[in-house]
Design a protein around this motif. Sequence first.
Motif: not given
Length: 317
Positions: A295-317
């Motif tokens: 039920e919580g699996l998103p479609e791509k538009e909703r996923l990208l919106e979620f990532m934008h609103n919540r922030g990308q988070g930190d990626v350490e490379r």
Amino acid sequence: MDVVTLGETMVLFTPEHAGPMRYSDRFSSRVAGAESNVAIGLARLGVQAGWISRLGADEFGKKIRAFVRGEGVDTSRITIDETADTGLFFKEKLAPGEWRVKYYRKDSAASRMRPDDVDETYIADAKFLHITGITPALSESCYETVLNAIYYAKRNNVLVVFDPNLRRKLWQEARAREVLLELAGQADIVLPGIEEAEFLFGSGSTEQLARKFHAHGASVVVMKLGKQGAYYLDQDMEGYAAGFENPEVVDPVGAGDGFSAGFLSGLLDGLNLPDSVQRANAVGAMVTMAAGDVEGLPEKERLLEFMHNRGQGDVER
């Protein structure tokens, strides 16, 4: 086809009210299975996904097939078994955050999957074969079916993605460790949780355990760390991708399957490894925000919106 997966999916019954099931007279029903969860998650993100399984010629089998097909997953390679039933399970909510699960899957139709249920041309047309450690635990024929699928993938240069998805109740510990290590050694990409890594290799830091998978044969290792995010490792880079803030976890079941779907969709969209892991973290977090496996699996538009609103988070490379 972009991704092919195989495994058992069952009908899940959940009482409407908390407490022992013996006092329940109303149940909701859903479709649930790790591999079909991944396929549905991929389909919602615009990926062509196919699911191989065996279902009983009963109403529950018809329900599962219709549901998965309705979510945009190719179900043309499902085998209908006239002599076995579709598996069922019950999820009992004893108290907030406390669940008890009871399976009725012994000798189910899916446990009778056999190597000739897998079509080599179907595997050969895919970019990824996704497998989990659940399927080989169901029966010896299911174990042989998984090995056959891997053989076809290797022979046709299809990348093998393995999620150990350890289910201790399904088999003896020694056998589980033996088979999961065997499959991890044949996979190109391994997606373990930290507890599964410790089960297979013993204690160690996240980095040490990931390197053990890498030394064991995997080209890419992504260690799932729950709300902390994930650690990734390949021959060129390693690092951490932070999880996404989620103040309210409704149901954690299926988050790992969502992670797999998000990760593979990222790779198929041409994202690099860190960004694919970041997407995986986001999908996993979103799954926990809704009750049920898919039920919580998103479609791509909703996923990208979620990532934008919540922030990308930190990626350490």
